[in-house]
Design a protein around this motif. Structure first.
Motif, PDB file in Angstrom:
ATOM      1  N   VAL A 130      44.276  15.762  18.384  1.00 54.55           N
ATOM      2  CA  VAL A 130      44.056  15.508  19.804  1.00 54.55           C
ATOM      3  C   VAL A 130      43.018  16.479  20.364  1.00 54.55           C
ATOM      4  N   ALA A 131      43.118  17.750  19.968  1.00 56.76           N
ATOM      5  CA  ALA A 131      42.164  18.754  20.445  1.00 56.76           C
ATOM      6  C   ALA A 131      40.744  18.404  20.004  1.00 56.76           C
ATOM      7  N   LEU A 132      40.585  18.001  18.751  1.00 55.90           N
ATOM      8  CA  LEU A 132      39.268  17.583  18.283  1.00 55.90           C
ATOM      9  C   LEU A 132      38.771  16.369  19.055  1.00 55.90           C
ATOM     10  N   GLY A 133      39.710  15.480  19.404  1.00 51.94           N
ATOM     11  CA  GLY A 133      39.341  14.318  20.203  1.00 51.94           C
ATOM     12  C   GLY A 133      38.826  14.719  21.575  1.00 51.94           C
ATOM     13  N   LEU A 134      39.442  15.719  22.195  1.00 49.46           N
ATOM     14  CA  LEU A 134      38.965  16.179  23.498  1.00 49.46           C
ATOM     15  C   LEU A 134      37.582  16.826  23.384  1.00 49.46           C
ATOM     16  N   VAL A 135      37.358  17.542  22.277  1.00 48.70           N
ATOM     17  CA  VAL A 135      36.017  18.088  22.035  1.00 48.70           C
ATOM     18  C   VAL A 135      35.014  16.944  21.917  1.00 48.70           C
ATOM     19  N   LEU A 136      35.392  15.892  21.199  1.00 48.28           N
ATOM     20  CA  LEU A 136      34.518  14.725  21.065  1.00 48.28           C
ATOM     21  C   LEU A 136      34.235  14.092  22.421  1.00 48.28           C
ATOM     22  N   PHE A 137      35.266  14.050  23.289  1.00 43.79           N
ATOM     23  CA  PHE A 137      35.040  13.462  24.607  1.00 43.79           C
ATOM     24  C   PHE A 137      34.079  14.320  25.422  1.00 43.79           C
ATOM     25  N   GLY A 138      34.140  15.640  25.227  1.00 46.62           N
ATOM     26  CA  GLY A 138      33.162  16.495  25.882  1.00 46.62           C
ATOM     27  C   GLY A 138      31.747  16.162  25.436  1.00 46.62           C
ATOM     28  N   VAL A 139      31.565  15.979  24.125  1.00 49.35           N
ATOM     29  CA  VAL A 139      30.244  15.605  23.602  1.00 49.35           C
ATOM     30  C   VAL A 139      29.844  14.219  24.118  1.00 49.35           C
ATOM     31  N   PHE A 140      30.814  13.314  24.191  1.00 48.03           N
ATOM     32  CA  PHE A 140      30.552  11.975  24.708  1.00 48.03           C
ATOM     33  C   PHE A 140      30.070  12.035  26.159  1.00 48.03           C
ATOM     34  N   SER A 141      30.651  12.922  26.953  1.00 48.70           N
ATOM     35  CA  SER A 141      30.216  13.086  28.338  1.00 48.70           C
ATOM     36  C   SER A 141      28.766  13.563  28.396  1.00 48.70           C
ATOM     37  N   PHE A 142      28.384  14.457  27.485  1.00 48.87           N
ATOM     38  CA  PHE A 142      26.985  14.890  27.421  1.00 48.87           C
ATOM     39  C   PHE A 142      26.076  13.707  27.077  1.00 48.87           C
ATOM     40  N   ALA A 143      26.548  12.849  26.151  1.00 49.95           N
ATOM     41  CA  ALA A 143      25.758  11.679  25.780  1.00 49.95           C
ATOM     42  C   ALA A 143      25.602  10.731  26.965  1.00 49.95           C
ATOM     43  N   LEU A 144      26.680  10.565  27.737  1.00 50.56           N
ATOM     44  CA  LEU A 144      26.584   9.717  28.926  1.00 50.56           C
ATOM     45  C   LEU A 144      25.613  10.309  29.935  1.00 50.56           C
ATOM     46  N   ALA A 145      25.600  11.632  30.044  1.00 51.92           N
ATOM     47  CA  ALA A 145      24.676  12.291  30.971  1.00 51.92           C
ATOM     48  C   ALA A 145      23.232  11.973  30.593  1.00 51.92           C
ATOM     49  N   ARG A 146      22.999  11.682  29.336  1.00 53.17           N
ATOM     50  CA  ARG A 146      21.647  11.371  28.876  1.00 53.17           C
ATOM     51  C   ARG A 146      21.344   9.879  28.905  1.00 53.17           C
ATOM     52  N   TRP A 147      22.290   9.040  28.496  1.00 54.49           N
ATOM     53  CA  TRP A 147      21.969   7.628  28.273  1.00 54.49           C
ATOM     54  C   TRP A 147      22.732   6.640  29.153  1.00 54.49           C
ATOM     55  N   ARG A 148      23.553   7.095  30.082  1.00 58.74           N
ATOM     56  CA  ARG A 148      24.283   6.149  30.927  1.00 58.74           C
ATOM     57  C   ARG A 148      23.385   5.558  32.004  1.00 58.74           C
ATOM     58  N   ARG A 149      23.623   4.287  32.322  1.00 57.21           N
ATOM     59  CA  ARG A 149      22.933   3.662  33.459  1.00 57.21           C
ATOM     60  C   ARG A 149      23.660   4.064  34.738  1.00 57.21           C
ATOM     61  N   VAL A 150      22.939   4.599  35.706  1.00 51.74           N
ATOM     62  CA  VAL A 150      23.548   5.004  36.984  1.00 51.74           C
ATOM     63  C   VAL A 150      22.683   4.497  38.138  1.00 51.74           C
TER      64      VAL A 150
END
Length: 284
Positions: free
Chosen positions: A264-284
């Motif tokens: 679960v902890a590794l999953g939360l780390v992954l979600f942190g990285v995913f948030s960085f990816a969204l900051a770069r490639w999400r449509r807003v």
């Protein structure tokens, strides 16, 4: 014919473009700030799993961890400002609609309004901590123990008429939200929010791995916290309600032992990285 019409139209378009750039910047700053918090919480949870945790694995612990780093005060203020950007972005979605064909529907706007309220509170707590980092144990003025906050809120609600039903209903909603978050991650629903033309093959793999793994872990944490709230309502015992830290620690008490907490902890780390990816490639 009004000769000022083209000028006014041009100014209006320029103003809209500027507002769009501001909203986009606020959104990307907010997503990056969210990523920092999840990354730190996941790392703190990993330390707990291996018996080395000195702080709580929640927002307060993450802020305290950040405060101990070089230029910690600057980082805290930047984090808080980023979360203000997140709240303002969600407010703009609530007022004017989000991107996408159904972005202007009432359901989407209400969800954005709820997120605006949530991130306003989170931003306030981070900025309060930045202003007074020594104001509490591991949490400061704005980042107190999530476990204590959950117990206190549950106790107050249980004391009001129909409070037991209210706590139980809130817990059930959190469980459902957790399941929805996990299912949407598995279905890769986040693809609809991305800019596909800007994603290289490696970037798409990164988004898929972090989005699925992080989303499932986040959904599991939500669902578990909701179950504890329902139990607190059924047993009429506010101490059974758990915040993020106690919820994460409960995974180590399962038959799988600390390894479930590690996952679960590794999953939360992954979600942190995913948030960085969204900051770069999400449509807003």
């Amino acid at each position: 014919m009004n000769t000022w019409t083209p000028v006014r139209t041009g100014r209006s378009r320029a103003r809209q473009a500027a507002n769009g750039s501001v909203a986009e910047g606020a959104a990307r700053a907010g997503l990056a700030a969210r990523g920092v918090i999840y990354l730190l919480v996941g790392m703190l949870a990993l330390q707990i799993a291996f018996g080395e945790g000195r702080r709580q694995a929640d927002r307060g612990g993450a802020l305290a961890e950040l405060a101990d780093r070089p230029f910690g005060a600057v980082l805290l203020w930047a984090l808080g400002i980023g979360l203000v950007g997140m709240a303002l972005w969600r407010l703009s979605e609530a007022l004017f609609g989000a991107v996408g064909p159904d972005g202007r529907k009432a359901k989407k706007r209400l969800a954005s309004a709820a997120r605006c309220v949530f991130y306003t509170f989170v931003a306030y707590s981070v900025l309060a901590f930045a202003a007074n980092p020594g104001g509490g144990t591991g949490g400061g003025a704005g980042g107190g123990s999530s476990d204590r906050q959950s117990r206190d809120v549950t106790a107050r609600v249980l004391e009001v008429p129909a409070g037991q039903w209210a706590v139980g209903a809130a817990g059930a909603v959190i469980v459902i939200a957790g399941v929805v978050i996990g299912v949407q991650a598995l279905r890769r629903s986040f693809h609809r929010k991305l800019k596909p033309g800007e994603l290289s093959p490696w970037a798409r793999r990164l988004v898929d791995v972090t989005g699925v793994g992080g989303g499932v872990a986040r959904g599991l944490v939500f669902a578990a916290a909701g179950v504890f709230a329902v139990r607190a309502a059924i047993d009429y015992r506010p101490d059974e309600a758990k915040g993020l830290d106690d919820t994460l620690r409960s995974f180590a008490g399962t038959p799988l032992g600390p390894w479930l907490l590690v996952c679960v902890a590794l999953g939360l780390v992954l979600f942190g990285v995913f948030s960085f990816a969204l900051a770069r490639w999400r449509r807003v």
